[in-house]
Design a protein around this motif. Structure first.
Motif, mmCIF file in Angstrom:
data_model
loop_
_atom_site.group_PDB
_atom_site.id
_atom_site.type_symbol
_atom_site.label_atom_id
_atom_site.label_comp_id
_atom_site.label_asym_id
_atom_site.label_seq_id
_atom_site.Cartn_x
_atom_site.Cartn_y
_atom_site.Cartn_z
ATOM 1 N N TYR A 169 -8.328 -3.915 -0.729
ATOM 2 C CA TYR A 169 -9.412 -3.753 0.262
ATOM 3 C C TYR A 169 -9.260 -4.782 1.369
ATOM 4 O O TYR A 169 -8.418 -5.671 1.302
ATOM 5 N N GLN A 190 -11.262 -2.300 5.583
ATOM 6 C CA GLN A 190 -11.334 -1.331 4.471
ATOM 7 C C GLN A 190 -12.205 -1.906 3.349
ATOM 8 O O GLN A 190 -11.711 -2.237 2.263
ATOM 9 N N THR A 198 0.837 -1.207 0.000
ATOM 10 C CA THR A 198 0.000 0.000 0.000
ATOM 11 C C THR A 198 0.868 1.251 0.000
ATOM 12 O O THR A 198 0.652 2.186 -0.776
#
Ligand code: AMP
Length: 220
Positions: A137, A142, A15
């Motif tokens: 995700y 999230q 990320t």
């Protein structure tokens, strides 16, 4: 600028590497992603790596070192690179040093993403990715804004990694503790290691990354 992100599975290396790539144009070099693309292509390297990866083991150093050399030669790395998932062993770290020296390149920073191990399994087990654009995700931490639809590209197709299960995760964590954490003192000794708190929300982690990038630019 050439950076390494170090941290256990689920620390958020991918990320943050993507954010740094977008913000600064440094190329994200994710050895896990590259191996997964070889598996998808069904080539020889993919065949060698597939079972090892599914069980959470480490792909042999010689294969990984050859792969990283090819990647660093890629024109996309000319503005700098972020190694995400490499090095994972001391021999890989030593080979990287020798490789960069040969090419007249250097490392600017090694960023350790510190996380409490108890959160990792939740981060990993709930993880899924948009099959079209690669947005990441998590079922609980999230989720997509609209269930089943990617926030970024609207795709309804998602993938889950075969090694994001409890058994493979335990092996990955064991390997990290036994083979990857010895790299930390290696980089601390040559003054490159910086540690950040990767338990914070994604934006706060990204801010700490930015501070390190700014400090590194100033120090250069
Ligand atoms: P990652 O996507 O970084 O979590 O990597 C997924 C898997 O790919 C790891 O669990 C290993 O099986 C393999 N792998 C990725 N990078 C390396 C590396 N530097 N050395 C050995 N195995 C690796």
């Amino acid at each position: 600028m050439n950076l390494i992100l170090l941290g256990p599975p689920g620390a958020g290396k991918g990320t943050q590497a993507k954010r740094l790539e977008q913000a600064h144009g440094f190329a994200q070099v994710s050895t896990g992603d590259i191996l997964r693309s070889h598996i998808a292509a069904g080539d020889e390297l993919g065949r060698q790596a597939e079972t090892i990866m599914a069980t959470g083991g480490y792909v042999p150093d010689d294969l990984m070192i050859a792969m990283i050399e090819t990647e660093i030669d890629n024109p996309s790395c000319r503005n700098g690179f972020i190694l995400d998932g490499f090095p994972r062993t001391i021999p890989q770290a030593e080979a990287l040093d020798a490789l960069l020296k040969r090419k007249g390149l250097k490392l600017d920073s090694v960023i350790e993403m510190k996380v409490d191990e108890t959160v990792l399994i939740e981060r990993i087990a709930g993880r899924f990715t948009c099959a079209q654009c690669g947005a990441g995700y998590n079922d609980t931490l999230q989720p997509t804004h609209v269930p089943g639809i990617c926030d970024v590209c609207g795709s309804q197709h998602f993938t889950r990694r075969p090694d994001d299960n409890a058994e493979a995760f335990n092996t990955r964590l064991e390997k990290y503790r036994a083979e990857t954490t010895p790299i930390l003192p290696y980089y601390r000794a040559n003054g490159l290691l910086k540690s950040i708190d990767a338990m914070l929300p994604i934006d706060r982690v990204a801010e700490q990354m930015e501070e390190i990038v700014c400090e590194t630019v100033k120090a250069a």
